[in-house]
Write an enzyme that holds these catalytic residues in place. Structure first.
Site, PDB file in Angstrom:
ATOM      1  N   GLU A 366     -12.852  -6.425 -35.881  1.00  0.00           N
ATOM      2  CA  GLU A 366     -12.993  -7.653 -35.091  1.00  0.00           C
ATOM      3  C   GLU A 366     -11.631  -8.279 -34.786  1.00  0.00           C
ATOM      4  O   GLU A 366     -11.497  -9.497 -34.662  1.00  0.00           O
ATOM      5  CB  GLU A 366     -13.895  -8.687 -35.803  1.00  0.00           C
ATOM      6  CG  GLU A 366     -15.201  -8.160 -36.348  1.00  0.00           C
ATOM      7  CD  GLU A 366     -16.162  -7.689 -35.277  1.00  0.00           C
ATOM      8  OE1 GLU A 366     -15.703  -7.280 -34.196  1.00  0.00           O
ATOM      9  OE2 GLU A 366     -17.373  -7.699 -35.527  1.00  0.00           O
ATOM     10  N   ARG A 378       0.776 -17.997 -31.309  1.00  0.00           N
ATOM     11  CA  ARG A 378       1.012 -18.253 -29.884  1.00  0.00           C
ATOM     12  C   ARG A 378       0.439 -19.601 -29.456  1.00  0.00           C
ATOM     13  O   ARG A 378       1.035 -20.295 -28.636  1.00  0.00           O
ATOM     14  CB  ARG A 378       0.393 -17.124 -29.058  1.00  0.00           C
ATOM     15  CG  ARG A 378       1.194 -15.832 -29.122  1.00  0.00           C
ATOM     16  CD  ARG A 378       0.464 -14.685 -28.470  1.00  0.00           C
ATOM     17  NE  ARG A 378       1.283 -13.471 -28.461  1.00  0.00           N
ATOM     18  CZ  ARG A 378       0.821 -12.275 -28.131  1.00  0.00           C
ATOM     19  NH1 ARG A 378      -0.453 -12.122 -27.794  1.00  0.00           N
ATOM     20  NH2 ARG A 378       1.627 -11.227 -28.136  1.00  0.00           N
TER      21      ARG A 378
END
Length: 408
Positions: A366, A378
């Site tokens: 996943e 990020r």
């Protein structure tokens, strides 16, 4: 598709969890060791899970689902994993597929697939990963070439849970330009001409569910078999992963909690150097740290589930944080539980080594935990004033009901 989420009352949730615990205690836990040793895929028990409403936990009732919130769902998967993490994880993957069809499918696709899938009379497979293209999922090479009213799909998908057992596979294939925008999603029947499967993978864990390549050799899929719009396949795949990451994190919690409970019991019974292990300060500290780590992880998973239920703009980041933290903590706690058992923890008879093996892969699937760090990092370093994380439109779901169906 916009769906609203309705959570259950405390009393309703406890009734649901009681039913799930009974299922885990009767259908999963007693057979977990044998299924692991003999690599048995428990079709009959999965059918009973479908009768209980576990085949479409967050799918609307009108299409055969149970219609629960993600907050209820993570509690369910934690309980299932206490019985058998490998089987619980497959139920999670199956639910991802069913939710994708419910959310992005049209009425014909829902009517064709959802009744049998939600009942777990049939199973679903999720086909994104390819050989040589793991975390770089936007660069899938499987092609879907238009041929009149059909598409011809050619390529290989890797590490597919339920491969060879599923009645339908959601396959991500390239219909256009390089990158994410050129990917579309297709519903491929398990008996389609040109569809075949590799040999079962020889894995460290997850022996109770098959993992194989899915090989597409000019598989003809009608245009009506496309799931959602052309070019939206990557977005569809990613939207499903928020819920999948929470589910697998919850499975880590359940497996680790089971291992911790066994460790607590063992240190009470084991005498070393003239006193029970439970009276040694180092053991007390170890148990305290394990319990604390699991509770911290549990709260993060609940926070991620709440973010999805509320369509929070930072839901993807919160799910990534929960997945990374809970799968790391779950494996670590199970591994420490093995250590507390000493040599006995290494024996199959005690079950701890099986759970350690099963939970290890949760740090990879996943989205690897390294990718979870990228997602969070990020977002944190995004310039001030820029757009926040996209809402996962696929995770906007509606609860069509507020109770788990009775198995009787």
């Amino acid at each position: 598709m916009t769906m609203t989420t309705v959570t259950t009352t405390a009393e309703e949730r406890e009734a649901i969890l009681d039913a799930v615990r009974e299922f885990a205690d009767t259908e999963l836990a007693p057979f977990a060791a044998e299924r692991d040793e003999k690599h048995i895929f428990p079709r009959e028990s999965l059918g009973k899970a479908g009768e209980l409403g576990l085949g479409g936990i967050y799918v609307r009732e009108e299409f055969g689902g149970t219609g629960l919130s993600r907050s209820d769902t993570v509690a369910i998967f934690e309980e299932l994993a206490k019985g058998d993490p490998a089987v619980a994880a497959y139920i999670s993957i199956h639910n991802m597929v069913v939710w994708m069809i419910d959310t992005y499918g049209d009425d014909a696709q829902r009517g064709r697939w959802l009744p049998a899938l939600t009942a777990m009379q049939e199973f679903g497979g999720y086909c994104l990963t390819e050989p040589g293209v793991g975390s770089d999922a936007a660069n899938v090479a499987t092609s879907a070439v238009r041929d009149g009213d059909d598409y011809l799909l050619t390529g290989v998908k890797q590490f597919i849970s339920g491969a060879g057992e599923a009645a339908v596979y959601v396959v991500m294939a390239r219909t256009g330009e390089p990158g994410a925008r050129g990917i579309s999603a297709f519903l491929v029947p398990g008996d389609a001409d040109g569809l075949s499967f590799g040999a079962p993978e020889k894995k460290m864990g997850w022996h109770a569910q098959p993992t194989r390549q899915v090989i597409l050799d000019g598989v003809r899929v009608p245009a009506s078999g496309m799931l959602g719009d052309e070019g939206r396949g990557f977005a569809i795949a990613m939207s499903a992963l928020n819920g999948g990451r929470l589910n697998i994190a919850a499975c880590s919690l359940g497996g680790a909690q089971w291992a911790l409970d066994r460790a607590v019991q063992y240190v009470h019974e084991r005498v070393a150097f003239g006193e029970p292990l439970a009276e040694k300060q180092s053991i007390l500290f170890a148990i305290a740290d394990m319990r604390t780590d699991l509770q911290a992880a549990r709260l993060m998973v609940r926070d991620g589930a709440l973010a999805v239920d509320e369509n929070a703009p930072d839901a993807t980041m919160r799910c990534a944080m929960a997945k990374r933290f809970a799968t790391d903590a779950g494996f670590d706690v199970a591994n420490r539980a093995l250590q507390l058992h000493g040599g006995y923890g290494y024996l199959q008879d005690y079950g701890i080594e099986r759970v350690v093996r099963d939970l290890r892969v949760h740090q990879i699937l996943e989205g690897t935990n390294e990718i979870m760090r990228l997602i969070v990092g990020r977002e944190m370093l995004r310039p001030a004033g820029s757009a926040s994380l996209q809402r996962s439109g696929g995770d906007r779901m509606r609860s069509g009901g507020d109770r788990m169906r009775s198995a009787s």
